[in-house]
Design a protein around this motif. Structure first.
Motif, PDB file in Angstrom:
ATOM      1  N   PRO A 189       0.825  -1.215   0.000  1.00  0.00           N
ATOM      2  CA  PRO A 189       0.000   0.000   0.000  1.00  0.00           C
ATOM      3  C   PRO A 189       0.856   1.261   0.000  1.00  0.00           C
ATOM      4  CG  PRO A 189       0.088  -0.946   2.200  1.00  0.00           C
ATOM      5  CD  PRO A 189       0.788  -1.920   1.291  1.00  0.00           C
ATOM      6  N   GLU A 190       0.350   2.296  -0.662  1.00  0.00           N
ATOM      7  CA  GLU A 190       0.957   3.617  -0.618  1.00  0.00           C
ATOM      8  C   GLU A 190      -0.114   4.645  -0.299  1.00  0.00           C
ATOM      9  OE1 GLU A 190       4.708   3.234  -3.717  1.00  0.00           O
ATOM     10  OE2 GLU A 190       3.353   4.954  -3.815  1.00  0.00           O
ATOM     11  N   LEU A 191       0.252   5.623   0.519  1.00  0.00           N
ATOM     12  CA  LEU A 191      -0.655   6.692   0.937  1.00  0.00           C
ATOM     13  C   LEU A 191      -0.233   7.992   0.268  1.00  0.00           C
ATOM     14  CD1 LEU A 191      -2.907   7.716   2.962  1.00  0.00           C
ATOM     15  CD2 LEU A 191      -1.005   8.167   4.544  1.00  0.00           C
ATOM     16  N   HIS A 192      -1.187   8.668  -0.415  1.00  0.00           N
ATOM     17  CA  HIS A 192      -0.895   9.922  -1.101  1.00  0.00           C
ATOM     18  C   HIS A 192      -1.984  10.949  -0.777  1.00  0.00           C
ATOM     19  CE1 HIS A 192       2.286   8.405  -3.893  1.00  0.00           C
ATOM     20  NE2 HIS A 192       1.683   7.257  -3.633  1.00  0.00           N
ATOM     21  N   PHE A 193      -1.576  12.217  -0.687  1.00  0.00           N
ATOM     22  CA  PHE A 193      -2.523  13.313  -0.502  1.00  0.00           C
ATOM     23  C   PHE A 193      -2.624  14.055  -1.825  1.00  0.00           C
ATOM     24  CE2 PHE A 193      -3.884  17.548   1.000  1.00  0.00           C
ATOM     25  CZ  PHE A 193      -5.013  17.154   1.723  1.00  0.00           C
ATOM     26  N   LEU A 194      -3.765  13.928  -2.486  1.00  0.00           N
ATOM     27  CA  LEU A 194      -3.956  14.474  -3.819  1.00  0.00           C
ATOM     28  C   LEU A 194      -5.283  15.216  -3.901  1.00  0.00           C
ATOM     29  CD1 LEU A 194      -2.967  11.235  -5.784  1.00  0.00           C
ATOM     30  CD2 LEU A 194      -1.508  13.232  -5.431  1.00  0.00           C
ATOM     31  N   GLN A 195      -5.242  16.414  -4.417  1.00  0.00           N
ATOM     32  CA  GLN A 195      -6.458  17.197  -4.642  1.00  0.00           C
ATOM     33  C   GLN A 195      -7.315  17.286  -3.366  1.00  0.00           C
ATOM     34  OE1 GLN A 195      -8.265  15.466  -8.156  1.00  0.00           O
ATOM     35  NE2 GLN A 195      -6.427  15.784  -9.386  1.00  0.00           N
ATOM     36  N   ASN A 196      -6.615  17.508  -2.238  1.00  0.00           N
ATOM     37  CA  ASN A 196      -7.237  17.729  -0.924  1.00  0.00           C
ATOM     38  C   ASN A 196      -7.953  16.497  -0.364  1.00  0.00           C
ATOM     39  OD1 ASN A 196      -6.452  20.505  -0.634  1.00  0.00           O
ATOM     40  ND2 ASN A 196      -8.016  21.020  -2.161  1.00  0.00           N
ATOM     41  N   LYS A 197      -7.581  15.327  -0.827  1.00  0.00           N
ATOM     42  CA  LYS A 197      -8.098  14.087  -0.253  1.00  0.00           C
ATOM     43  C   LYS A 197      -6.951  13.081  -0.124  1.00  0.00           C
ATOM     44  CE  LYS A 197     -12.815  14.449  -2.095  1.00  0.00           C
ATOM     45  NZ  LYS A 197     -13.861  13.785  -2.925  1.00  0.00           N
ATOM     46  N   TRP A 198      -7.162  12.119   0.752  1.00  0.00           N
ATOM     47  CA  TRP A 198      -6.198  11.035   0.909  1.00  0.00           C
ATOM     48  C   TRP A 198      -6.584   9.860   0.010  1.00  0.00           C
ATOM     49  CZ3 TRP A 198      -1.701  11.687   3.244  1.00  0.00           C
ATOM     50  CH2 TRP A 198      -1.578  12.675   4.228  1.00  0.00           C
ATOM     51  N   TYR A 199      -5.545   9.244  -0.581  1.00  0.00           N
ATOM     52  CA  TYR A 199      -5.757   8.058  -1.404  1.00  0.00           C
ATOM     53  C   TYR A 199      -4.758   6.980  -1.005  1.00  0.00           C
ATOM     54  CZ  TYR A 199      -8.704  10.949  -4.369  1.00  0.00           C
ATOM     55  OH  TYR A 199      -9.707  11.761  -4.828  1.00  0.00           O
ATOM     56  N   ILE A 200      -5.234   5.744  -0.982  1.00  0.00           N
ATOM     57  CA  ILE A 200      -4.359   4.587  -0.818  1.00  0.00           C
ATOM     58  C   ILE A 200      -4.421   3.775  -2.098  1.00  0.00           C
ATOM     59  CG2 ILE A 200      -3.973   2.400   0.375  1.00  0.00           C
ATOM     60  CD1 ILE A 200      -4.941   3.681   2.937  1.00  0.00           C
ATOM     61  N   TYR A 201      -3.241   3.462  -2.631  1.00  0.00           N
ATOM     62  CA  TYR A 201      -3.120   2.581  -3.793  1.00  0.00           C
ATOM     63  C   TYR A 201      -2.560   1.255  -3.304  1.00  0.00           C
ATOM     64  CZ  TYR A 201      -3.721   6.912  -6.366  1.00  0.00           C
ATOM     65  OH  TYR A 201      -4.215   8.104  -6.846  1.00  0.00           O
ATOM     66  N   VAL A 202      -3.223   0.165  -3.640  1.00  0.00           N
ATOM     67  CA  VAL A 202      -2.817  -1.133  -3.107  1.00  0.00           C
ATOM     68  C   VAL A 202      -3.115  -2.227  -4.118  1.00  0.00           C
ATOM     69  CG1 VAL A 202      -5.041  -1.565  -1.950  1.00  0.00           C
ATOM     70  CG2 VAL A 202      -2.934  -2.625  -1.062  1.00  0.00           C
ATOM     71  N   ALA A 203      -2.259  -3.226  -4.165  1.00  0.00           N
ATOM     72  CA  ALA A 203      -2.500  -4.398  -5.011  1.00  0.00           C
ATOM     73  C   ALA A 203      -3.276  -5.434  -4.205  1.00  0.00           C
ATOM     74  CB  ALA A 203      -1.177  -4.984  -5.496  1.00  0.00           C
ATOM     75  N   ALA A 204      -4.261  -6.062  -4.845  1.00  0.00           N
ATOM     76  CA  ALA A 204      -5.063  -7.087  -4.172  1.00  0.00           C
ATOM     77  C   ALA A 204      -5.628  -8.032  -5.232  1.00  0.00           C
ATOM     78  CB  ALA A 204      -6.196  -6.455  -3.367  1.00  0.00           C
ATOM     79  N   ASP A 205      -6.047  -9.214  -4.792  1.00  0.00           N
ATOM     80  CA  ASP A 205      -6.652 -10.173  -5.715  1.00  0.00           C
ATOM     81  C   ASP A 205      -7.728 -10.976  -5.005  1.00  0.00           C
ATOM     82  OD1 ASP A 205      -5.447 -12.285  -4.277  1.00  0.00           O
ATOM     83  OD2 ASP A 205      -3.739 -12.405  -5.617  1.00  0.00           O
TER      84      ASP A 205
ATOM     85  N   VAL B   7      -7.943   1.512  -5.620  1.00  0.00           N
ATOM     86  CA  VAL B   7      -7.791   2.850  -5.053  1.00  0.00           C
ATOM     87  C   VAL B   7      -8.846   3.064  -3.983  1.00  0.00           C
ATOM     88  CG1 VAL B   7      -7.650   5.310  -5.546  1.00  0.00           C
ATOM     89  CG2 VAL B   7      -7.019   3.646  -7.322  1.00  0.00           C
ATOM     90  N   LEU B   8      -8.410   3.518  -2.815  1.00  0.00           N
ATOM     91  CA  LEU B   8      -9.315   3.881  -1.733  1.00  0.00           C
ATOM     92  C   LEU B   8      -9.190   5.373  -1.474  1.00  0.00           C
ATOM     93  CD1 LEU B   8      -8.129   0.815  -1.035  1.00  0.00           C
ATOM     94  CD2 LEU B   8      -9.631   1.095   0.919  1.00  0.00           C
ATOM     95  N   GLU B   9     -10.289   5.998  -1.070  1.00  0.00           N
ATOM     96  CA  GLU B   9     -10.347   7.450  -0.890  1.00  0.00           C
ATOM     97  C   GLU B   9     -10.882   7.796   0.494  1.00  0.00           C
ATOM     98  OE1 GLU B   9     -11.953  10.614  -3.978  1.00  0.00           O
ATOM     99  OE2 GLU B   9     -13.596   9.967  -2.658  1.00  0.00           O
ATOM    100  N   ASN B  10     -10.333   8.882   1.062  1.00  0.00           N
ATOM    101  CA  ASN B  10     -10.785   9.361   2.367  1.00  0.00           C
ATOM    102  C   ASN B  10     -10.688  10.884   2.384  1.00  0.00           C
ATOM    103  OD1 ASN B  10     -11.341   9.905   5.033  1.00  0.00           O
ATOM    104  ND2 ASN B  10      -9.795   8.527   5.879  1.00  0.00           N
ATOM    105  N   PRO B  11     -11.810  11.609   2.558  1.00  0.00           N
ATOM    106  CA  PRO B  11     -11.774  13.074   2.567  1.00  0.00           C
ATOM    107  C   PRO B  11     -11.346  13.677   3.897  1.00  0.00           C
ATOM    108  CG  PRO B  11     -14.032  12.323   2.804  1.00  0.00           C
ATOM    109  CD  PRO B  11     -13.198  11.092   2.604  1.00  0.00           C
ATOM    110  N   SER B  12     -11.144  12.859   4.922  1.00  0.00           N
ATOM    111  CA  SER B  12     -10.780  13.382   6.242  1.00  0.00           C
ATOM    112  C   SER B  12      -9.390  14.027   6.206  1.00  0.00           C
ATOM    113  CB  SER B  12     -10.790  12.255   7.274  1.00  0.00           C
ATOM    114  OG  SER B  12     -10.246  12.696   8.505  1.00  0.00           O
ATOM    115  N   PRO B  13      -9.178  15.135   6.919  1.00  0.00           N
ATOM    116  CA  PRO B  13      -7.845  15.733   7.000  1.00  0.00           C
ATOM    117  C   PRO B  13      -6.811  14.795   7.630  1.00  0.00           C
ATOM    118  CG  PRO B  13      -9.515  17.282   7.748  1.00  0.00           C
ATOM    119  CD  PRO B  13     -10.191  15.952   7.621  1.00  0.00           C
ATOM    120  N   ASP B  14      -7.274  13.908   8.493  1.00  0.00           N
ATOM    121  CA  ASP B  14      -6.415  12.930   9.150  1.00  0.00           C
ATOM    122  C   ASP B  14      -6.726  11.557   8.577  1.00  0.00           C
ATOM    123  OD1 ASP B  14      -5.102  11.137  10.798  1.00  0.00           O
ATOM    124  OD2 ASP B  14      -5.633  12.162  12.654  1.00  0.00           O
TER     125      ASP B  14
END
Length: 346
Positions: free
Chosen positions: A97-113, A124-131
């Protein structure tokens, strides 16, 4: 009077003792010792608004750590922020997993099957929380090229106001070679156009552990640049099988003004730039990320095994150390350092 004198002296001793303990603690806090955690493959760290956020592969869920000091993960606040469903396309084998802050939201990119490796894709997972340790993480969708090929280890970066994704994938639909691909992103969860292959294992040091049905491997790509105005871009990647002690780092280099989607823009360094040091008990160092401290120190974060033959299992643990830059603008990672006290990041 005697009791008052005794109390005064006793209080003075306590004050001196407390001062000694604080001083001793402060002195100890000036150094740290690798590894940062007992286990943690594919470590990733990002600095944002005064906090360092960290994650690594657990294989079964997504966990985040939050700390002011990046080498104090063992005592940092952490929690499971997402647990996959029991079944489905992203239920199993939760990797890198990788955590990125893009366009004022948090995103996690992860490989899964779904339990079959050939079905690994990027989600891709998204979270609008500041934390990112708070709020709700929701699955935004699958991030795939038009051919929907196997993909792992995706990272995202911005260059000249354009988002790019870079990852490890298969050319076809069989596990023959893991190559490095790049593509533009329309937004943090949608690919724009087709992928382009910019690296495939060509040197002997990239092919260790292959054969007998095992692939040659380039994986774990990470963008690196000395500054936002640097004229050189680097993609640092891991090569050879993680099941070998020869897992190591190499890099691709491109000019900042080049077309990043042109394979000819990227030049591979002919030798590994970070490799095992058996005499120091560092085996298979790789799948790294980078972070920069507020003072401008550059650090590499990578996993390594403590013994020969440990392979791709849970003995891989996160290590951190600073690195510098040569006068020609190329990174100088040095060698993995031994498990002795190192100065903390500043």
């Amino acid at each position: 009077m005697i009791n008052q004198l005794f109390s005064h002296r006793y209080l003075k001793v306590l004050v001196l003792l407390a001062g000694y303990l604080v001083s001793s603690s402060a002195a100890q806090s000036q150094t740290f010792t690798n590894p940062l955690l007992p286990s943690g493959a594919d470590p990733w760290m990002i600095y944002h608004d005064g906090w360092y956020y960290y994650t690594h592969t657990t294989g079964r869920d997504l966990r985040l750590w939050k700390t002011r000091q990046p080498v104090e993960l063992a005592s940092a606040e952490h929690r499971v922020v997402w647990t996959p469903p029991d079944t489905g396309a992203y239920a199993k084998e939760i990797w890198a997993p990788e955590l990125h802050f893009l366009q004022n939201k948090w995103y996690i990119y992860v490989a899964a099957d779904d339990g079959r490796n050939e079905n690994h894709r990027i989600w891709v997972l998204e979270n609008p929380s500041p934390d990112p340790l708070q709020g709700t993480w929701t699955v935004k969708g699958k991030l795939a090229d038009p051919g929907d090929h196997w993909a792992i280890d995706l990272s995202v970066f911005e260059h000249n106001q354009q988002l790019y994704a870079v990852w490890s994938g298969w050319e076809g639909y069989q596990n023959v070679s893991q190559d490095i691909y790049i593509a533009r992103l329309e937004n943090p969860w949608t690919m724009q156009g087709d992928r382009v292959r910019i690296a495939t294992p060509t040197h002997d040091w990239e092919k260790r552990g292959s054969g007998n049905g095992l692939p040659v491997v380039n994986e774990g790509p990470q963008l690196l640049r000395q500054s936002p105005t640097s004229q050189k871009l680097f993609i640092v990647f891991s090569a050879s099988g993680c099941w070998t002690d020869h897992y190591a780092l190499g890099y691709l280099q491109a000019d900042a003004t080049a077309n990043l989607l042109d394979p000819g823009s990227w030049r591979k360094h002919p030798e590994p730039v970070f490799r095992q040091v058996p005499e120091l008990g560092i085996y298979g160092p790789g799948h790294n990320s980078f972070f920069r401290t507020p003072s401008g120190q550059d650090w590499i974060l990578y996993h390594a095994n403590p013994s020969a033959g440990d392979g791709c299992g849970r003995k891989r643990a996160p290590h951190a150390q600073p690195f510098g830059w040569r006068t020609d603008g190329t990174p100088d990672f040095g060698s993995p350092l031994s498990r002795k006290p190192l100065p903390v990041p500043r």
